[in-house]
Design a protein around this motif. Structure first.
Motif, mmCIF file in Angstrom:
data_model
loop_
_atom_site.group_PDB
_atom_site.id
_atom_site.type_symbol
_atom_site.label_atom_id
_atom_site.label_comp_id
_atom_site.label_asym_id
_atom_site.label_seq_id
_atom_site.Cartn_x
_atom_site.Cartn_y
_atom_site.Cartn_z
ATOM 1 N N ASP A 86 -35.762 -34.968 14.259
ATOM 2 C CA ASP A 86 -36.093 -33.734 14.626
ATOM 3 C C ASP A 86 -34.651 -33.041 14.333
ATOM 4 O O ASP A 86 -33.419 -33.597 15.052
ATOM 5 C CB ASP A 86 -36.604 -33.174 15.764
ATOM 6 C CG ASP A 86 -36.848 -31.940 16.056
ATOM 7 O OD1 ASP A 86 -37.110 -31.123 14.774
ATOM 8 O OD2 ASP A 86 -37.090 -31.178 17.324
ATOM 9 N N ALA A 87 -34.184 -31.687 13.981
ATOM 10 C CA ALA A 87 -33.070 -31.015 13.728
ATOM 11 C C ALA A 87 -32.652 -30.659 14.922
ATOM 12 O O ALA A 87 -31.335 -30.505 15.209
ATOM 13 C CB ALA A 87 -33.107 -29.951 12.564
ATOM 14 N N LYS A 88 -33.770 -29.937 15.933
ATOM 15 C CA LYS A 88 -33.175 -29.749 17.478
ATOM 16 C C LYS A 88 -32.058 -28.526 17.235
ATOM 17 O O LYS A 88 -30.932 -28.382 18.090
ATOM 18 C CB LYS A 88 -32.701 -30.822 18.172
ATOM 19 C CG LYS A 88 -33.521 -31.810 18.359
ATOM 20 C CD LYS A 88 -33.018 -33.042 19.185
ATOM 21 C CE LYS A 88 -33.795 -34.023 19.239
ATOM 22 N NZ LYS A 88 -33.461 -35.277 20.116
ATOM 23 N N LEU A 89 -32.233 -27.462 16.450
ATOM 24 C CA LEU A 89 -31.210 -26.351 16.445
ATOM 25 C C LEU A 89 -31.883 -25.461 17.818
ATOM 26 O O LEU A 89 -33.008 -25.464 18.297
ATOM 27 C CB LEU A 89 -31.525 -25.317 15.423
ATOM 28 C CG LEU A 89 -31.397 -26.216 13.893
ATOM 29 C CD1 LEU A 89 -31.638 -25.139 12.485
ATOM 30 C CD2 LEU A 89 -29.881 -26.294 13.986
ATOM 31 N N PRO A 90 -30.733 -25.104 18.371
ATOM 32 C CA PRO A 90 -30.985 -24.383 19.778
ATOM 33 C C PRO A 90 -32.089 -23.216 19.727
ATOM 34 O O PRO A 90 -33.208 -23.634 20.618
ATOM 35 C CB PRO A 90 -29.621 -23.892 20.081
ATOM 36 C CG PRO A 90 -28.639 -24.340 19.111
ATOM 37 C CD PRO A 90 -29.370 -24.976 17.944
ATOM 38 N N VAL A 91 -32.277 -22.169 19.159
ATOM 39 C CA VAL A 91 -33.181 -21.191 19.199
ATOM 40 C C VAL A 91 -34.338 -21.514 18.202
ATOM 41 O O VAL A 91 -35.644 -21.299 18.849
ATOM 42 C CB VAL A 91 -32.696 -19.863 19.106
ATOM 43 C CG1 VAL A 91 -33.701 -18.748 19.206
ATOM 44 C CG2 VAL A 91 -31.647 -19.693 20.214
ATOM 45 N N ALA A 92 -33.918 -22.041 17.109
ATOM 46 C CA ALA A 92 -34.786 -22.324 16.123
ATOM 47 C C ALA A 92 -35.845 -23.324 16.467
ATOM 48 O O ALA A 92 -37.251 -23.262 16.142
ATOM 49 C CB ALA A 92 -34.312 -22.811 14.746
ATOM 50 N N ALA A 93 -35.479 -24.338 17.197
ATOM 51 C CA ALA A 93 -36.587 -25.280 17.454
ATOM 52 C C ALA A 93 -37.674 -24.863 18.485
ATOM 53 O O ALA A 93 -38.695 -25.105 18.353
ATOM 54 C CB ALA A 93 -35.759 -26.541 18.215
ATOM 55 N N ALA A 94 -36.953 -23.961 19.452
ATOM 56 C CA ALA A 94 -37.883 -23.277 20.402
ATOM 57 C C ALA A 94 -39.009 -22.635 19.969
ATOM 58 O O ALA A 94 -40.218 -22.412 20.069
ATOM 59 C CB ALA A 94 -37.393 -22.470 21.324
ATOM 60 N N LEU A 95 -38.415 -21.597 18.785
ATOM 61 C CA LEU A 95 -39.518 -20.647 17.964
ATOM 62 C C LEU A 95 -40.360 -21.676 17.101
ATOM 63 O O LEU A 95 -41.584 -21.146 17.170
ATOM 64 C CB LEU A 95 -38.558 -19.875 17.081
ATOM 65 C CG LEU A 95 -37.910 -18.859 17.597
ATOM 66 C CD1 LEU A 95 -36.802 -18.079 16.910
ATOM 67 C CD2 LEU A 95 -38.772 -17.891 18.355
ATOM 68 N N ALA A 96 -39.826 -22.731 16.575
ATOM 69 C CA ALA A 96 -40.949 -23.513 15.577
ATOM 70 C C ALA A 96 -41.849 -24.076 16.736
ATOM 71 O O ALA A 96 -43.085 -24.323 16.244
ATOM 72 C CB ALA A 96 -40.167 -24.806 14.929
ATOM 73 N N ASN A 97 -41.527 -24.755 17.703
ATOM 74 C CA ASN A 97 -42.325 -25.120 18.800
ATOM 75 C C ASN A 97 -43.409 -24.159 19.507
ATOM 76 O O ASN A 97 -44.559 -24.721 19.703
ATOM 77 C CB ASN A 97 -41.747 -26.038 19.928
ATOM 78 C CG ASN A 97 -40.978 -27.229 19.493
ATOM 79 O OD1 ASN A 97 -41.552 -27.948 18.642
ATOM 80 N ND2 ASN A 97 -40.117 -27.519 20.297
#
Length: 144
Positions: free
Chosen positions: A113-124
């Protein structure tokens, strides 16, 4: 490596999405996201494409905000200083986005997983996955 119905590795699409985000191609990144959602139907790939799209969108918003101050460039002497400051800030922010995208690109190339700080939370959140933390009280010790 997992392949799709076209015989292409799934991670290729995620890598392509982050390359498009690095190049600032928000529209193409969004079109790739739509392609991934509609045709590929792979949760991991969709999350990575979403993260790349959000990163590309962030880069576009930063560029738009900085270019919104272009009216002040016509003021003599002060406009030159303001354009230099905004150019420096824009360059630093673009460098930060580039570093974040390259780190995400290396993670995605390995299949994680890329685990970008804010983007990962939005995708989840788009998938209905939320991380809830439950705190339980510490066990009481006997003081007798």
């Amino acid at each position: 490596m997992k392949k799709d119905s076209f015989g292409i590795c799934i991670s290729f699409y995620a890598i392509l999405a982050f390359v498009l985000a690095i190049l600032g191609q928000t529209l193409l990144c969004g079109m790739l996201l739509g392609f991934v959602i509609v045709l590929q139907k792979d949760e991991w790939l969709t999350k990575q494409a979403m993260q790349a799209f959000f990163l590309s969108l962030l880069k576009g918003i930063i560029s738009a905000i900085i270019s919104a101050f272009s009216w002040s460039y016509s003021i003599p002497l002060i406009g030159t200083a303001i354009s230099g400051v905004f150019g420096f800030i824009g360059g630093i922010l673009s460098l930060i986005v580039l570093i974040i995208a390259l780190m995400a690109l290396s993670r995605v190339a390995k299949g994680s997983d890329a685990k970008l700080p804010v983007a990962a939370a939005l995708a989840n959140k788009a998938f209905g996955l939320t991380c809830t933390v439950k705190y339980e009280p510490a066990p009481e010790s006997d003081k007798s």
